[in-house]
Design an enzyme around this catalytic site. Structure first.
Site: not given
Length: 408
Positions: A225, A352, A367
């Site tokens: 992003h 997980d 990110s």
């Protein structure tokens, strides 16, 4: 009664025309795709896409597939008679990348200075003034010139304004990608400084995850992003940037309603490369110091086409302890194959327990963590769902690689 029916028919006709105009405008003028990638365009009844090229094959009406690298033109017409537009298609060869997953530091320098706020100025007469009022400048705009002098930093802006000695200055600025001009008369303050009443910023810094390295072009992609200004929430228009190694200082676990984050330092760290592009799909640039990425070159893999991605198990790569990149299990819950407009291509869920214990799920700084499925690079983590940190979104890998190809 007849008059009412005529009015309704007229309104219906106008709505129909408007719908078709929107559909035509939404068809892009340029496309960048990969060899073997399907091209599906959303059209309406009567709008047809024709291809006359050896590089693209028509599979069915309005659905085509790219056969080999090269350039092609697709013609969009109405009822096969009226040409509406030509779409230029650039077909890239299939490319292999090395998924990374390391945390790195980001330093961005704006093209001009970004307006992040406005405030009243107290003049020599102790009255309050708003010199920027009626100028047209808004928060999120970028000032590029004062009195025809290029502005690269807040210091240059202050110096140039003070040199005008209170006379009106000509300001050139960018607003919504349009260049505009205005005139502002600075106000002299008690300490004999001249002010415009604008708060500006010329740089930004933070940490994020490097997604991939593409060896043939020495380019990298990260974050998935864009970087936005903390005050205006606008995408920062950069002139240049640096990617540097970072040292993780602390990890705050994410909780429902309170996203976690990775805190790191970019001070006294080694250079990795230069950043040339800040887009809604991530940041991109070239690598100068390959050792700074700590790459495992044996992990080179193909970029998955969207038709190859499926719901179910996948993994993400990330480094959370300054040691080595670890692989963690996730589930791909939803896939939005036709989404080329934002970075929410897939909805994912962390499964997980090791990662959940460390971070609570997806946190700020993760990110860009690469997503792997069936030995292929699928995409990168981009967002977290605030009310459920174990879930979030990822962007398609093909989108990121196309952005990187446009960097050089």
């Amino acid at each position: 009664m007849k008059r009412t029916i005529k009015k309704l028919l007229f309104v219906f006709f106008l709505l129909l025309i408007y719908t078709y105009v929107l559909a035509i405008e939404n068809i892009p003028n340029d496309l960048v795709i990969f060899e073997g990638e399907n091209i599906t365009m959303k059209t309406l009844l009567g709008i047809h896409v024709r291809v006359d090229s050896e590089t693209i094959e028509t599979v069915s009406n309005n659905k085509t597939v790219s056969k080999k690298p090269g350039k092609a033109t697709m013609q969009v017409s109405l009822f096969d008679n009226i040409l509406l537009k030509d779409v230029s298609v650039d077909i890239l060869p299939k490319t292999k990348v090395i998924p990374v997953g390391n945390i790195a530091g980001v330093k961005l320098y704006t093209s001009g200075v970004l307006v992040v706020g406005m405030s009243e100025i107290e003049g020599l007469d102790q009255k309050k003034y708003k010199p920027y009022e009626n100028s047209g400048i808004k928060e999120g705009d970028t000032i590029t010139q004062i009195n025809d002098k290029i502005i690269r930093s807040t210091e240059e802006l202050m110096t140039t304004v003070n040199q005008a000695k209170g006379k009106a200055v000509k300001v050139k600025y960018i607003q919504s990608e349009q260049t505009k001009e205005c005139s502002i008369e600075p106000v002299e303050t008690a300490n004999h400084q001249y002010k415009l009443g604008l708060w500006v910023r010329d740089s930004a810094a933070g940490v994020g995850t490097v997604t991939f390295y593409e060896p043939s072009s020495k380019t990298f992609g990260a974050l998935g992003h864009g970087i936005t200004d903390i005050d205006t929430e606008e995408l920062i228009n950069i002139a240049s940037g640096e990617f540097v190694t970072t040292r993780i200082l602390n990890i705050t676990k994410g909780e429902s309603g309170n996203p976690g984050k990775i805190q790191g330092t970019v001070e006294n760290q080694r250079n990795i490369g230069k950043i040339f592009k800040n887009s809604q799909f991530g940041i991109y640039g070239t690598v100068d110091n390959l050792s700074g990425l700590n790459l495992d070159t044996s992990k080179e893999m193909e970029v998955a086409m969207r038709d190859e991605i499926h719901l179910g198990k996948a993994t993400i790569l990330c480094n959370l302890d300054n040691q080595k990149v670890e692989e963690y299990e996730i589930e791909i819950e939803k896939i939005y194959k036709e989404n080329n407009y934002n970075n929410k291509s897939m909805q994912i869920k962390v499964t997980d327990q090791r990662l959940i214990e460390k971070t609570g799920g997806i946190i700020q700084g993760m990110s860009g963590s690469p997503v792997i499925q069936n030995g292929k690079f699928v995409g990168a983590v981009t967002h977290v769902l605030v009310n459920n940190p174990q879930e979030g979104y990822a962007v398609f890998g093909d989108i990121m690689l196309k952005q990187a190809k446009e960097t050089k």
